[in-house]
Design a protein around this motif. Sequence first.
Motif, short mmCIF file in Angstrom:
data_model
loop_
_atom_site.label_atom_id
_atom_site.label_comp_id
_atom_site.label_asym_id
_atom_site.label_seq_id
_atom_site.Cartn_x
_atom_site.Cartn_y
_atom_site.Cartn_z
N ASN A 162 42.77 38.23 53.75
CA ASN A 162 43.85 38.91 54.84
C ASN A 162 45.00 39.27 54.32
OD1 ASN A 162 41.79 37.95 56.75
ND2 ASN A 162 42.53 35.65 56.60
N ASP A 163 45.44 38.72 53.29
CA ASP A 163 46.58 39.04 52.37
C ASP A 163 46.70 40.45 51.94
OD1 ASP A 163 49.17 38.60 51.15
OD2 ASP A 163 48.37 38.38 49.42
N HIS A 189 41.51 33.99 52.42
CA HIS A 189 42.86 34.07 52.63
C HIS A 189 43.34 35.51 51.81
CE1 HIS A 189 42.38 31.91 48.75
NE2 HIS A 189 43.57 32.34 48.64
N LYS A 191 45.62 41.82 43.11
CA LYS A 191 45.65 40.48 44.10
C LYS A 191 44.16 40.04 43.80
CE LYS A 191 49.07 41.06 47.39
NZ LYS A 191 49.80 40.12 47.26
N ARG A 242 46.77 42.83 55.37
CA ARG A 242 47.98 42.70 55.71
C ARG A 242 49.05 43.47 54.75
NH1 ARG A 242 48.05 37.49 55.86
NH2 ARG A 242 49.30 37.30 54.02
N ASN A 243 48.77 43.74 53.71
CA ASN A 243 50.02 44.55 52.95
C ASN A 243 49.70 46.07 52.78
OD1 ASN A 243 52.05 42.71 51.74
ND2 ASN A 243 50.24 41.40 51.79
#
Length: 681
Positions: A206-207, A203, A240, A210-211
Motif C-alpha cells: 500500500n505504501d 502495508h 522499500k 500510494r507513492n
Amino acid sequence: MDSDNATQIGEIPVQKMSESVYVGMCIKIGTPQQVTARRDIVDMVELLGNQRGEGRSMDSGSDREGFRLHDSDIDTMFWPTNYRVIWDFSQSEYYNIHTRTLILCDSSESPAGFTLLWLPLERAFQVVLSSCVRMNGGLYISSSKYRDNTCTAINPDSRVHGPCSSGTTGSLEYDHAHCFVSDFWPPSATSWIDRCHSWPPPHVVNDIVRNGCHVVAIGHKLGNHEDNEWRLSFSRAEYKLVYSMNHTQFITYGLLKLFLKEIINNGLRDEDKLLCSYHMKTAVFWAIQQNTLPHWCPQNLLAGFWVCFKLLLKWVYEGICPNFFIPENNMFLSKIHGQAQTSLFRRLYGLYEKGIALLLHSPSIRSSIIDVLCNPRLTVCTDEHTLISEAEFDVELFLEISSHDAQYTSDLQRCMNILHTIEQLIGSPLTQYHVVSLQKYTATILQSTAFILHNMYTNTGVNKQVYIAHKMSRHMLKLAAKFGYVSDMLYIAMYYYKTLRYREALSVIEMTKVKLAQPYLMYHRHVDRERYTEAVGGQSWSTKMRQAVAGNINLVNKLCYINELLPEQQSSRQNGGSALHIPPLVLLHMLEVFCSRHVDTMRAQTVLDYLQVLVHHDQGLHVDDLLRDISWEILGICQQMAGNIQAALYSYQQSLRQYPYHKIQTATTERIQDLHFYTPL
C-alpha cells in the motif's frame, strides 16, 4: 539443476558454511543494527533536505538500500515539484492546473516499461520547453534533449551515463538522474499488486502504490522513439522492498553483488559486462516473492544464493529477464541475445558446475569458507552483538551522520522551513537513530541560521536590529553547542572573533581545547576504543555525541564566517564547491592565532608553532588527507600574518601540491602573488 556440489564442499555441510559466510558478510556489508542505522539516517536527511520549494530529491541505489561498499557510487534522483505525470486525463482533477503543469503519458507506441511524455497545454519552463519535439501533432518532451539540458546545466564537468549525469566529488562518484514524478501507480504495473500474496506484506504494498513512481530520461534501444521515450523508474518502490527484506535476504543480495563484481565480471571490460547489479536485485525480488526458499535464515544463506543463481542462469538461457514490476519488460532484450547470450550462458554454466565452491574465487567470501574447511568443528555464532564492539559501531554511526550532514545552507527561508520540520518531528515517533541524527542536523542548521542573521544585519546601520540579531545568533550557537559535537563549540569562537570579542573567543577556545584533548575523543575513525568505552560506554548516543565526538568544521561558501578565509570560499564556490571542511584542531589553532594577535602576541607565536607542527607532521590522525589543501592554506595565512613570508610561501606551495579537494587553487595562487607586495602589520 541441483547437485551435491551445490550443498557442500568436501565433508562440510552447507549450513555450517552458510553461517560462516553470513558472519563474514555481516562484518563486510553490515549487521542488522548497522544497516538499520544507515537507512534511518538517510531517511532523516531526505526529510530535512526536501524543504526547498522548486524541487525534490531522493537517494537511490546501494547507498539508500543500506550498503556501504567502498566502490559504490552515490545515486540521486531530482525532480521539479511543479510538474506531475498522469496516466489519463481523469487524474487531472486532483491538481490545480494553475500551479502544476501536467504531463500525460502516451505508451501506445512504446515497449513495456517505457512511455512518451506529452505536454497537453504546451506550457512549461524553459528547460522543459527547450527539450520538446513535435510528434503526432503534439508537443512531447524528448528524453535525450532533457537529459543533455539538465546534465550539462547543473555541472559542466559531468558526463552523460544512461539517464544520469555522472562525475566525481572528492573521492566519490555520483550519478544524478533528473526526472519527473507521478503520484499515481502506473496501469502497466497493476499486475504486480495482484502478485503480492506472500511478499511484500500488505502495508508495504500500500505504501509503495500510494507513492507512485518516476520517469527517467532514457528510451528503449529497440523502441520506435529511443531518443524521445522515458523509462518508468521504481526506485522508491525498490528501496522499500529492500527495507522489507529480513537480514539474510539482504545479505543474499549483497552476496550476489559481490559474486557479480568479483567473479562474473572480474577481468571484463565495461562494455563486456552484460549483467549488472540491477539484475541481481531483480533475481532476489523474484526468489523471495515466489517463495522458492521457505526459510531465509543464516543457516540457509548459501541455499538462497544458489536459488538466485539458478534463476539468473535460467534467464540467461532463455534470454528473458522479467522486470519485477512489469514482467513484460524483458531487461535482456537489447543486450543479451545471440552470440553474447551464448557466451554468457557458457560462462555461468561453467561456474554452476563448480557448485558452491565457485565462491572460493571471491576475495571477499573466500576466507569465510576456508575458516570452516580448516576447522570443521568450528562453532559459528551469528548473534550480531558478538560481531562488532560498541566503539566500532559508534565509529560507523557517527561517520554516517557526519557524511550525510549537508544541512548547512545560506538560505534563511530554507533554514526556517527545516527548523519548522524539526519542531514537528520532535513530537512524532522516532527511532533512536532518527533522534541522534536529528540532534546533530539541528545543531548544523542553527549554526547556519546564526551566521546568516549576523551577515544580514551587520551592515544595516540600525543598532536595535544588530543587537537583536546578535543576541539571537549567540543564543543559537550556544544551543547548538549543547547538543552537537564537542567541536561545535568552535562556531561560538568563530562568532566571537568575527564580532571582535577576542578574549571571549579565547575563553571558548581554551574550553574546547581541553575537551578535544580528552584521550577518549572520537574523530572520524580515530578513537582509543578501550578509553572511549570506559568513558561513555553504555550511555545514549546523544550523550556520547555531546561528550566524546568531534567532527570537521563546515563553512558554507556563500556565508562569511571569518574574513581571512573569504578568498578561499570564493575560489571554492567559483569552481563548484559548496563549503570548506576544516579539521577542528586546525581551525582551533587558527582562531587562537588570530585572537592572540590582538591580546597576547607571544601566545600567538607559540600557537603558530603548534599549528606548524600539526600540519607538517600529522599522519592523518587530526588532519585527513583530503583536507590537507585547506590546512596548509590556513598555516600559510597565519605565517603571512606573523610576517614569516618564506614559511608562508612554502605552505601555499604545499597547499597546491595536495589533492584539490576544496578547489581553492585560485585563492592560493593569488596569495602567492600578493606575497611579493606584502608588508606585515
